[in-house]
Design a protein around this motif. Structure first.
Motif, PDB file in Angstrom:
ATOM      1  N   MET A 152      36.191  21.114  41.356  1.00 28.10           N
ATOM      2  CA  MET A 152      37.213  21.734  42.207  1.00 28.10           C
ATOM      3  C   MET A 152      36.565  22.745  43.133  1.00 28.10           C
ATOM      4  O   MET A 152      35.792  23.591  42.697  1.00 28.10           O
ATOM      5  N   VAL A 153      36.864  22.652  44.429  1.00 27.80           N
ATOM      6  CA  VAL A 153      36.329  23.603  45.398  1.00 27.80           C
ATOM      7  C   VAL A 153      36.911  24.983  45.123  1.00 27.80           C
ATOM      8  O   VAL A 153      38.107  25.127  44.874  1.00 27.80           O
ATOM      9  N   SER A 154      36.082  26.003  45.184  1.00 34.08           N
ATOM     10  CA  SER A 154      36.556  27.347  44.887  1.00 34.08           C
ATOM     11  C   SER A 154      36.150  28.326  45.977  1.00 34.08           C
ATOM     12  O   SER A 154      35.032  28.276  46.468  1.00 34.08           O
ATOM     13  N   MET A 155      37.056  29.203  46.326  1.00 34.38           N
ATOM     14  CA  MET A 155      36.745  30.306  47.222  1.00 34.38           C
ATOM     15  C   MET A 155      36.497  31.570  46.429  1.00 34.38           C
ATOM     16  O   MET A 155      36.202  32.620  46.974  1.00 34.38           O
ATOM     17  N   ILE A 156      36.629  31.492  45.099  1.00 31.69           N
ATOM     18  CA  ILE A 156      36.486  32.667  44.248  1.00 31.69           C
ATOM     19  C   ILE A 156      35.014  32.864  43.914  1.00 31.69           C
ATOM     20  O   ILE A 156      34.323  31.915  43.564  1.00 31.69           O
ATOM     21  N   PRO A 157      34.468  34.090  44.026  1.00 22.70           N
ATOM     22  CA  PRO A 157      33.069  34.333  43.703  1.00 22.70           C
ATOM     23  C   PRO A 157      32.741  33.894  42.284  1.00 22.70           C
ATOM     24  O   PRO A 157      33.582  33.966  41.378  1.00 22.70           O
ATOM     25  N   ASN A 158      31.509  33.446  42.081  1.00 18.35           N
ATOM     26  CA  ASN A 158      31.081  32.952  40.774  1.00 18.35           C
ATOM     27  C   ASN A 158      30.765  34.118  39.856  1.00 18.35           C
ATOM     28  O   ASN A 158      29.622  34.570  39.745  1.00 18.35           O
ATOM     29  N   SER A 159      31.793  34.626  39.188  1.00 22.53           N
ATOM     30  CA  SER A 159      31.661  35.745  38.254  1.00 22.53           C
ATOM     31  C   SER A 159      32.737  35.589  37.206  1.00 22.53           C
ATOM     32  O   SER A 159      33.612  34.725  37.313  1.00 22.53           O
ATOM     33  N   ASP A 160      32.661  36.433  36.156  1.00 24.49           N
ATOM     34  CA  ASP A 160      33.693  36.341  35.117  1.00 24.49           C
ATOM     35  C   ASP A 160      35.074  36.583  35.706  1.00 24.49           C
ATOM     36  O   ASP A 160      36.035  35.856  35.403  1.00 24.49           O
ATOM     37  N   GLN A 161      35.188  37.597  36.568  1.00 27.16           N
ATOM     38  CA  GLN A 161      36.485  37.889  37.190  1.00 27.16           C
ATOM     39  C   GLN A 161      36.906  36.752  38.110  1.00 27.16           C
ATOM     40  O   GLN A 161      38.068  36.344  38.127  1.00 27.16           O
ATOM     41  N   GLY A 162      35.937  36.225  38.859  1.00 33.82           N
ATOM     42  CA  GLY A 162      36.249  35.118  39.758  1.00 33.82           C
ATOM     43  C   GLY A 162      36.666  33.874  39.008  1.00 33.82           C
ATOM     44  O   GLY A 162      37.604  33.175  39.415  1.00 33.82           O
ATOM     45  N   ASN A 163      35.980  33.587  37.910  1.00 37.41           N
ATOM     46  CA  ASN A 163      36.330  32.414  37.109  1.00 37.41           C
ATOM     47  C   ASN A 163      37.724  32.553  36.507  1.00 37.41           C
ATOM     48  O   ASN A 163      38.470  31.578  36.409  1.00 37.41           O
ATOM     49  N   GLN A 164      38.081  33.777  36.083  1.00 34.96           N
ATOM     50  CA  GLN A 164      39.420  34.008  35.528  1.00 34.96           C
ATOM     51  C   GLN A 164      40.485  33.790  36.597  1.00 34.96           C
ATOM     52  O   GLN A 164      41.521  33.177  36.333  1.00 34.96           O
ATOM     53  N   GLN A 165      40.211  34.271  37.809  1.00 35.05           N
ATOM     54  CA  GLN A 165      41.194  34.107  38.882  1.00 35.05           C
ATOM     55  C   GLN A 165      41.339  32.632  39.255  1.00 35.05           C
ATOM     56  O   GLN A 165      42.443  32.141  39.469  1.00 35.05           O
ATOM     57  N   GLN A 166      40.212  31.916  39.319  1.00 38.45           N
ATOM     58  CA  GLN A 166      40.275  30.500  39.641  1.00 38.45           C
ATOM     59  C   GLN A 166      41.020  29.739  38.550  1.00 38.45           C
ATOM     60  O   GLN A 166      41.783  28.803  38.829  1.00 38.45           O
ATOM     61  N   SER A 167      40.826  30.156  37.295  1.00 35.88           N
ATOM     62  CA  SER A 167      41.529  29.522  36.188  1.00 35.88           C
ATOM     63  C   SER A 167      43.026  29.733  36.297  1.00 35.88           C
ATOM     64  O   SER A 167      43.825  28.820  36.024  1.00 35.88           O
ATOM     65  N   ARG A 168      43.444  30.931  36.728  1.00 36.62           N
ATOM     66  CA  ARG A 168      44.876  31.214  36.893  1.00 36.62           C
ATOM     67  C   ARG A 168      45.462  30.372  38.024  1.00 36.62           C
ATOM     68  O   ARG A 168      46.596  29.908  37.932  1.00 36.62           O
ATOM     69  N   VAL A 169      44.691  30.198  39.111  1.00 38.28           N
ATOM     70  CA  VAL A 169      45.158  29.366  40.220  1.00 38.28           C
ATOM     71  C   VAL A 169      45.360  27.931  39.741  1.00 38.28           C
ATOM     72  O   VAL A 169      46.385  27.299  40.020  1.00 38.28           O
ATOM     73  N   THR A 170      44.373  27.419  39.020  1.00 42.82           N
ATOM     74  CA  THR A 170      44.465  26.050  38.501  1.00 42.82           C
ATOM     75  C   THR A 170      45.664  25.902  37.564  1.00 42.82           C
ATOM     76  O   THR A 170      46.399  24.903  37.620  1.00 42.82           O
ATOM     77  N   HIS A 171      45.878  26.912  36.713  1.00 40.69           N
ATOM     78  CA  HIS A 171      47.001  26.876  35.774  1.00 40.69           C
ATOM     79  C   HIS A 171      48.333  26.882  36.523  1.00 40.69           C
ATOM     80  O   HIS A 171      49.253  26.132  36.179  1.00 40.69           O
ATOM     81  N   PHE A 172      48.420  27.711  37.577  1.00 41.91           N
ATOM     82  CA  PHE A 172      49.651  27.751  38.370  1.00 41.91           C
ATOM     83  C   PHE A 172      49.919  26.403  39.021  1.00 41.91           C
ATOM     84  O   PHE A 172      51.054  25.930  39.053  1.00 41.91           O
ATOM     85  N   PHE A 173      48.889  25.769  39.558  1.00 42.57           N
ATOM     86  CA  PHE A 173      49.065  24.477  40.219  1.00 42.57           C
ATOM     87  C   PHE A 173      49.588  23.433  39.232  1.00 42.57           C
ATOM     88  O   PHE A 173      50.377  22.558  39.618  1.00 42.57           O
TER      89      PHE A 173
END
Length: 342
Positions: free
Chosen positions: A1-22
């Protein structure tokens, strides 16, 4: 999955929330049901999630794609093709997603009835030159003219949350006010062509096109709210006879608009002169039962007009109309207040 979120623990958590919302919002399912899909390259779901992530990060789409700083990002042609494809039904997509979120997650949170809200706002495009149907249009709230469109939005609210359900960009119906016309090569069988034809309709007619796209009963909405721009007896009468909805709206003082009271025809100013006002500094000054005309069976459609003190000009008054005769004066004012809650 393409991500605009920086590759960090915080970024991974935010990307995970986006994926969960979708997944919760069933974005992939509703894209498919709205005929939004790609034959090759990145899927429509991936591209929509990419754009969604940009919004969350406050990043500009054009600058991000031009910068080349994201090696795994899609090509700009893929993104632009997604947004301009004439056969994609984006309005249907918005209706499906919003209705799903309302029915699944918002309605269970409250026992209050939802309302539908119609809002007419300005969509400024002063820097544009070659946009189809770009026009010189009037802002009805200020009376000023601007270069762009009027945006008619139909949304849902429970008084705490507002979700848009459908919208339409409106051009000028006067050809002299249009800077660009419709591309003559566009396929007349497509959704895009229908939207362009719709842009040339009266806003009052487009209102019913938007209402036809939704199901008020499934959304738990019993009332339609709008301001005085749509508040003509013929419009109100059409809403209550064609849809399972009451109307609560602000109404305008116009010598051309009449209501029936005790068998006679009166303007709003004349009605105000006929009612007994409450003494003192009461916020609600008076109310009166009026007729709006007859339905197809010859039955008169009645409404209650409530005169309230203008809080910005204490010696002036405003008028709110409700077609639900079970509403108290306070109910009508409170319900209309939901229009401003978003």
């Amino acid at each position: 999955m393409v991500s605009m979120i920086p590759n960090s623990d915080q970024g991974n958590q935010q990307q995970s929330r986006v994926t969960h919302f979708f997944k919760q919002a069933k974005i992939g399912t509703f894209l498919h049901q709205s005929n939004i899909h790609k034959e090759k390259g990145f899927s429509a779901l991936v591209l929509v999630q990419f754009i969604f992530s940009l919004v969350l990060q406050g990043k500009n789409l054009y600058r991000t794609l031009e910068s080349g700083r994201l090696p795994d990002a899609p090509e700009k042609d893929a993104v632009y093709d997604l947004m301009k494809r004439a056969t994609y039904n984006w309005r249907n997509f918005l209706v499906l997603v919003s209705a799903h979120l309302i029915e699944t997650y918002l309605q269970p949170l409250t026992d209050r009835d939802g309302v539908l809200i119609v809002d007419d706002s300005s969509y400024d495009r002063n820097r544009s030159k070659a946009v189809e149907l770009l026009s010189r249009v009037k802002d009805h709230s200020t009376g000023a003219y601007f270069k762009g469109f009027r945006m008619l939005t139909l949304g849902w609210s429970d008084g705490a949350t507002f979700l848009p359900l459908a919208f339409s960009l409106l051009s000028s119906r006067n050809e002299k006010n249009r800077f660009q016309e419709v591309n003559p090569n566009i396929d007349k069988r497509t959704v895009d062509y229908r939207r362009r034809q719709e842009a040339l309709q009266k806003g009052t007619e487009t209102l019913f096109t938007l209402l036809d796209d939704i199901n008020p009963v499934k959304l738990g909405a019993k009332t339609l709210l709008f301001d005085s721009w749509f508040a003509y007896p013929s419009i109100i009468k059409r809403v209550v006879t064609q849809y399972p909805l009451d109307v609560v709206c602000m109404i305008k003082r116009s010598p051309k608009i009449h209501y029936t009271y005790e068998g006679e025809s009166y303007t709003l100013n004349q009605l105000y002169q006929n009612v007994r006002k409450k003494r003192g500094r009461a916020k609600i000054l008076a109310s009166i039962l009026v007729g709006l005309g007859s339905d197809e069976h010859g039955q008169e459609i009645q409404a209650r007009i409530i005169f309230v003190r203008d809080r910005n000009r204490s010696k002036q008054w405003l008028a709110i109309l409700t077609t639900n005769l079970d509403h108290t004066e306070e109910d009508a004012v409170r319900i209309y207040g939901k229009r401003w809650g978003h």
